[in-house]
Write a protein that holds these residues in place. Structure first.
Motif, PDB file in Angstrom:
ATOM      1  N   ALA A 127       6.119   4.120 -12.139  1.00 29.68           N
ATOM      2  CA  ALA A 127       6.462   2.916 -11.433  1.00 29.68           C
ATOM      3  C   ALA A 127       7.949   2.719 -11.373  1.00 29.68           C
ATOM      4  O   ALA A 127       8.470   2.266 -10.316  1.00 29.68           O
ATOM      5  N   ILE A 183      -0.879   3.167 -11.754  1.00 28.05           N
ATOM      6  CA  ILE A 183       0.129   3.498 -12.209  1.00 28.05           C
ATOM      7  C   ILE A 183       0.936   3.547 -13.176  1.00 28.05           C
ATOM      8  O   ILE A 183       1.144   2.395 -13.688  1.00 28.05           O
ATOM      9  N   LYS A 222       2.254   1.766  -3.393  1.00 25.25           N
ATOM     10  CA  LYS A 222       1.256   2.275  -4.307  1.00 25.25           C
ATOM     11  C   LYS A 222       1.051   4.000  -3.914  1.00 25.25           C
ATOM     12  O   LYS A 222       0.807   4.492  -4.942  1.00 25.25           O
ATOM     13  N   ALA A 238      -5.807   5.349  -2.018  1.00 23.02           N
ATOM     14  CA  ALA A 238      -4.602   4.642  -1.727  1.00 23.02           C
ATOM     15  C   ALA A 238      -4.069   4.823  -0.425  1.00 23.02           C
ATOM     16  O   ALA A 238      -3.736   3.829   0.522  1.00 23.02           O
ATOM     17  N   ASP A 245       0.885  -1.276  -0.027  1.00 25.08           N
ATOM     18  CA  ASP A 245       0.001  -0.056   0.193  1.00 25.08           C
ATOM     19  C   ASP A 245       0.966   1.248  -0.020  1.00 25.08           C
ATOM     20  O   ASP A 245       0.729   2.185  -0.561  1.00 25.08           O
ATOM     21  N   SER A 299       3.903   6.174  -5.180  1.00 17.63           N
ATOM     22  CA  SER A 299       3.982   6.052  -6.600  1.00 17.63           C
ATOM     23  C   SER A 299       3.010   7.100  -7.227  1.00 17.63           C
ATOM     24  O   SER A 299       3.004   7.860  -8.255  1.00 17.63           O
TER      25      SER A 299
END
Length: 259
Positions: A68, A63, A43, A134, A40, A46
């Motif tokens: 990434a 993403i 993410k 997120a 998590d 990102s």
């Protein structure tokens, strides 16, 4: 001594260090919880970076390849108390100013410290619903496993940004996001045939070329109307975005009619 040598070597290779310590009351952390939390966090970082770098809000939790590649943390080692992970990330150390990676980490930490609905809405409008969703997932997994977080963004001996957040604060953050939504509305004028109206339920059905406009009547429409009949109509399209699920619901409201 080994930690200091590692930080110096990381800096020599232009790697910044993220020290992520997970602490809890129980002495036996679950692998599933640790894996979910780290995933998590990756993410969240990102998506936030993608928004900061492009200067455009991220609407969805997706993403791109570039983001990434530039934000994927490398694993260095673990340490005790309760469970600590040392992660590395290439970052430009030649500039005196914060890079987009630095700014993204600062934004992540700031969002985590902002459990009020009005603050969440402001971050969502600036960076998009994607990072907020997120953030909700990250806070939820921390809260579900009763794990706190102590995170430092470091370069050699300098702590460039940090976050210390305990399970009760993570639960408060999760609950605040779950209750927060954003409302956006636009008005459009269309010409079509009014083919249905329900006075009791205050609903309408307007056929515009090949598209059907179905929704609610505003309180301003109290006068008699004919069905079926062609009208010019002013319609408000109101979209509600729930940040915890990234779901959108659009409602159409008939504001006015004229021949």
């Amino acid at each position: 001594m080994l930690e200091q040598r590692f930080l110096e070597e990381a800096s020599a290779q232009e790697l910044d260090v993220c020290a992520y310590r997970v602490f809890m009351d129980e002495s036996r952390p679950l692998v599933s919880g640790l894996a979910a939390i780290l995933g998590d966090f990756q993410k969240l970082f990102s998506l936030t970076y993608a928004s900061v770098h492009s200067k455009q809000p991220r609407e969805r939790v997706r993403i791109g390849i570039e983001a990434a590649t530039q934000t994927s943390f490398g694993f260095a080692y673990t340490y005790s108390g309760s469970v600590g992970f040392v992660l590395t990330l290439p970052n430009d150390q030649s500039t005196l100013f914060d890079t987009d990676l630095d700014e993204a980490m600062n934004v992540v930490f700031s969002m985590a410290k902002s459990p009020k609905p009005e603050q969440i809405v402001e971050y969502a409008r600036q960076y998009g619903p994607g990072p907020v969703r997120a953030l909700f997932n990250w806070a939820s997994h921390h809260a579900d496993h009763s794990m706190g977080a102590d995170i430092e963004w470091r370069r050699v001996n300098e702590v460039r940004a940090s976050l210390f957040i305990q399970p009760p604060e993570l639960r408060e953050l999760r609950d605040a996001i779950a209750l927060t939504s954003d409302v956006r509305s636009t008005k459009v004028e269309v010409a079509g045939e009014l083919v249905g109206i329900d006075v009791d339920r205050r609903t309408f059905h307007l056929r515009v070329e090949k598209e059907d406009y179905i929704g609610l009547l505003s309180d301003d429409i109290r006068h008699a109307v004919e069905v079926p009949k062609h009208y010019h109509a002013m319609v408000e399209e109101r979209t509600i975005t729930k940040y915890s699920t990234d779901e959108e619901k659009t409602t159409r409201i008939l504001l006015s009619l004229r021949d």
